[in-house]
Enzyme design. Structure first.
Site, short mmCIF file in Angstrom:
data_model
loop_
_atom_site.label_atom_id
_atom_site.label_comp_id
_atom_site.label_asym_id
_atom_site.label_seq_id
_atom_site.Cartn_x
_atom_site.Cartn_y
_atom_site.Cartn_z
N TYR A 124 33.01 39.90 52.87
CA TYR A 124 32.14 40.34 51.13
C TYR A 124 31.67 38.17 50.69
O TYR A 124 31.12 38.01 49.48
CB TYR A 124 33.06 41.01 49.87
CG TYR A 124 33.15 41.40 48.52
CD1 TYR A 124 31.33 41.81 48.39
CD2 TYR A 124 33.99 40.61 47.86
CE1 TYR A 124 30.94 41.13 46.79
CE2 TYR A 124 33.66 39.69 46.80
CZ TYR A 124 32.40 40.50 46.05
OH TYR A 124 31.92 40.44 45.05
N LYS A 179 28.59 36.39 49.01
CA LYS A 179 28.68 35.22 47.58
C LYS A 179 28.65 34.18 48.33
O LYS A 179 28.27 33.39 46.87
CB LYS A 179 29.89 35.83 46.55
CG LYS A 179 30.33 37.26 46.47
CD LYS A 179 29.93 37.16 45.17
CE LYS A 179 28.87 38.62 44.96
NZ LYS A 179 28.44 38.80 43.66
N SER A 207 32.30 34.72 42.47
CA SER A 207 33.56 35.48 42.27
C SER A 207 34.81 34.65 42.60
O SER A 207 34.37 34.15 43.35
CB SER A 207 33.71 36.94 43.91
OG SER A 207 34.88 37.29 43.84
P1 NAD Z 1 29.34 47.58 40.65
O1 NAD Z 1 29.39 48.38 42.26
O2 NAD Z 1 29.53 48.14 39.96
O3 NAD Z 1 27.90 47.35 39.63
C1 NAD Z 1 26.99 46.79 41.04
C2 NAD Z 1 25.61 47.91 41.21
O4 NAD Z 1 24.70 47.09 41.52
C3 NAD Z 1 25.74 49.55 41.12
O5 NAD Z 1 24.77 49.92 39.98
C4 NAD Z 1 24.88 48.97 42.23
O6 NAD Z 1 24.61 50.24 41.97
C5 NAD Z 1 23.75 48.24 42.04
N1 NAD Z 1 23.47 48.08 43.65
C6 NAD Z 1 24.31 47.29 44.79
N2 NAD Z 1 22.67 46.92 45.61
C7 NAD Z 1 21.81 47.24 45.37
C8 NAD Z 1 20.81 46.48 45.73
N3 NAD Z 1 20.54 46.68 46.77
N4 NAD Z 1 19.51 47.21 44.75
C9 NAD Z 1 20.19 47.54 43.06
N5 NAD Z 1 20.77 47.39 42.87
C10 NAD Z 1 22.04 47.27 43.64
O7 NAD Z 1 30.11 46.35 40.82
P2 NAD Z 1 30.52 45.09 39.35
O8 NAD Z 1 32.12 45.11 39.73
O9 NAD Z 1 30.07 45.92 38.22
O10 NAD Z 1 30.12 43.93 39.82
C11 NAD Z 1 29.07 43.34 39.80
C12 NAD Z 1 29.09 41.94 40.43
O11 NAD Z 1 29.63 40.81 39.86
C13 NAD Z 1 29.03 41.92 42.14
O12 NAD Z 1 27.75 40.97 42.24
C14 NAD Z 1 30.18 41.69 41.92
O13 NAD Z 1 30.46 41.40 43.73
C15 NAD Z 1 30.73 40.85 41.17
N6 NAD Z 1 31.96 40.48 40.91
C16 NAD Z 1 32.57 42.20 40.51
C17 NAD Z 1 34.33 41.91 40.56
C18 NAD Z 1 34.96 42.89 40.32
O14 NAD Z 1 35.88 42.70 39.84
N7 NAD Z 1 34.50 44.08 39.67
C19 NAD Z 1 34.53 40.08 40.73
C20 NAD Z 1 34.15 39.05 40.99
C21 NAD Z 1 32.56 39.21 40.98
C1 WQD Z 2 44.81 42.77 42.25
C2 WQD Z 2 46.17 42.74 43.09
C3 WQD Z 2 47.15 43.78 45.04
C4 WQD Z 2 45.81 47.66 44.55
C5 WQD Z 2 39.20 41.90 44.72
C6 WQD Z 2 38.67 41.09 45.41
C7 WQD Z 2 38.07 39.75 44.62
C8 WQD Z 2 37.34 40.25 43.16
C9 WQD Z 2 38.19 41.29 42.85
C10 WQD Z 2 35.08 41.02 43.61
C11 WQD Z 2 46.86 42.20 44.24
C12 WQD Z 2 47.64 44.66 43.95
C13 WQD Z 2 45.93 46.11 44.04
C14 WQD Z 2 46.73 48.62 44.80
C15 WQD Z 2 48.58 46.85 44.35
N1 WQD Z 2 35.99 41.35 43.40
N2 WQD Z 2 47.15 45.83 44.28
N3 WQD Z 2 47.75 48.32 44.38
O1 WQD Z 2 42.59 41.38 45.30
O2 WQD Z 2 42.50 40.18 43.84
O3 WQD Z 2 40.57 40.50 44.26
O4 WQD Z 2 38.83 42.14 43.02
O5 WQD Z 2 34.51 39.73 43.98
O6 WQD Z 2 36.78 39.28 45.10
O7 WQD Z 2 39.04 40.44 46.31
O8 WQD Z 2 42.01 42.70 43.12
O9 WQD Z 2 42.53 44.30 42.20
O10 WQD Z 2 42.41 44.84 44.52
O11 WQD Z 2 44.47 43.42 43.37
O12 WQD Z 2 49.90 46.91 44.87
O13 WQD Z 2 46.96 50.57 44.50
O14 WQD Z 2 46.69 44.48 42.40
O15 WQD Z 2 48.02 43.05 46.22
O16 WQD Z 2 48.12 41.77 44.27
P1 WQD Z 2 42.03 41.54 44.20
P2 WQD Z 2 42.98 44.19 43.27
#
Ligand code: NAD
Ligand code: WQD
Length: 360
Positions: A154, A158, A130
């Site tokens: 978190y 990562k 991430s």
């Molecule tokens: P999500 O929560 O929708 O998907 C994660 C999945 O993993 C879920 O289905 C959950 O049930 C499963 N899971 C969690 N812990 C588990 C465990 N111990 N055993 C088996 N299954 C487990 O999240 P997402 O948004 O699809 O994110 C996927 C990955 O991408 C994550 O690793 C997250 O950290 C990373 N990521 C997400 C974002 C984002 O904004 N969505 C941004 C950057 C990185």
């Molecule tokens: C985006 C923008 C908020 C909600 C997060 C995690 C990051 C990654 C992606 C996993 C910001 C603003 C948000 C709301 C708002 N996840 N906002 N009102 O914070 O960039 O990233 O998700 O790895 O680790 O930190 O994403 O969608 O929460 O926010 O104004 O109700 O929207 O302040 O500027 P963020 P976000």
């Protein structure tokens, strides 16, 4: 695909938001997929939707990666060629309240997975990292050489997972990993059958906007309009989840070719403010999104966007879908499924959608 080998891929966390979309791209590429998920943050209903999209049953094992014995058994039952590891807890705010749960789930689960991969001789891993590992960046756009520094538990999990994987690559020259640092994934599959379905109040801005449009929430709170950005609201690099899904497929191809290990940013390279996002969503959906400006959210930074040029150079990957497509597809998913995976699609019943104007 002619001339390209197909693989059996274990998709840990494949029932989740990004994992489920990646499964569609893997299936389209001809790979066989096996999902492993404990459904801690997803619904088993995803599997039937996936089946409709890919046109075949999707194999899934319900298990928790924290259970070493369950993971060992999984690797005994299947012969995997590669693993994509999405399974993690990801809510920043919750990670401050439950740091041990985050370390236990994300790191213990990853240790078990890596151990079983190693024992079974499965030497290819694509890992979900991430942009959070860059913390509060010194400058934008952010490239992969930028200083790493996390601002929440978190993010720390990562970073530790990245380091664990890197150490394993050093210890065993046959082990290959692609470390993908996602920026802000949004949008949904064009079918509207799968999408992002957060439990409770959405933490992220796009699902919140979608729920306001669907009438599930009254208005969006915008966290601060006094950042040093063009309109004062936070700037992020939103990337369509289908572009992200495709990046996993090409990263896997890269590992299979044996081109080495990889750490790349996955974003568009374009910063979008919260207000720009709101207006783009209004145009794409025809819904008006009431909002109010409130105080900044703890831990938020002003501007985060990627320099995605390394992914382009190494993988030949670049984003294809623009902000309009992100908003349009997010809204298609939300309007067809106002309550997410809880109920049948809205096409079959009257919809509670609010403040709808026109669809563009
Ligand atoms: P999500 O929560 O929708 O998907 C994660 C999945 O993993 C879920 O289905 C959950 O049930 C499963 N899971 C969690 N812990 C588990 C465990 N111990 N055993 C088996 N299954 C487990 O999240 P997402 O948004 O699809 O994110 C996927 C990955 O991408 C994550 O690793 C997250 O950290 C990373 N990521 C997400 C974002 C984002 O904004 N969505 C941004 C950057 C990185
Ligand atoms: C985006 C923008 C908020 C909600 C997060 C995690 C990051 C990654 C992606 C996993 C910001 C603003 C948000 C709301 C708002 N996840 N906002 N009102 O914070 O960039 O990233 O998700 O790895 O680790 O930190 O994403 O969608 O929460 O926010 O104004 O109700 O929207 O302040 O500027 P963020 P976000």
């Amino acid at each position: 695909m002619a001339g390209q080998t197909t693989k059996c891929v274990l998709v840990c966390g494949g029932a989740g938001y990004i994992g489920s979309h990646t499964c569609t791209a893997l299936a389209e590429r001809g790979h066989r997929i096996v999902i492993a998920d404990n459904f801690a943050n997803s619904s088993p209903r995803v599997l039937l939707r996936l089946q409709r999209i890919v046109g075949a049953p999707v194999e899934c094992e319900r298990l928790d990666l924290r259970s070493k014995s369950a993971v060992t058994r999984l690797f005994k039952r299947h012969r995997f060629d590669a693993v994509i590891h999405f399974a993690a807890l990801k809510a920043v705010g919750e990670s401050f309240e439950r740091p041990l749960a985050y370390f236990d789930n994300n790191i213990s689960g990853t240790i078990n997975l890596l151990g079983s991969m190693h024992d079974a001789g499965v030497m290819r891993l694509v890992f979900s990292s991430s942009a959070t590992v860059y913390g509060d960046p010194e400058s934008v756009p952010i490239n992969e050489q930028a200083r790493l520094g996390v601002t929440n538990p978190y993010g720390r999990t990562k970073l530790v997972m990245e380091q664990l994987i890197e150490d394993l690559c050093h210890a065993d020259g046959c082990f290959r990993a692609a470390n993908l640092r996602y920026f802000n994934p949004v949008g949904a599959h064009p079918s509207g059958l799968i999408g992002e379905d957060p439990a409770g109040i959405p933490n992220n801005v796009m699902p919140y906007i979608c729920q306001v449009a669907a009438g599930r929430r009254g208005k969006l709170s915008i966290f601060g309009d006094d950042y040093p950005t063009p309109d004062g609201t936070g700037v992020r690099d939103y990337i369509h989840v289908m572009d992200l899904a495709r990046a996993h497929v090409v990263a896997l191809d890269y590992l299979v070719r044996g081109d080495g290990n990889l750490t790349v940013n996955l974003g568009t390279g374009r910063g979008i403010s919260v207000l720009e996002l709101v207006h783009a969503f209004e145009r794409a959906s025809g819904c008006s999104i009431p909002y109010e400006i409130v105080a900044r959210r703890r831990g938020d930074v002003a501007e985060v966007y990627a320099d995605p040029s390394l992914a382009r150079r190494l993988l030949g990957w670049r984003t294809r879908l623009d902000l309009h497509a992100m908003c349009r597809d997010a809204w298609r998913w939300q309007s067809m499924n106002p309550d997410g995976y809880q109920r049948p699609t809205a096409k079959t019943k009257s919809s509670p959608l609010a403040s709808r104007k026109t669809m563009t």
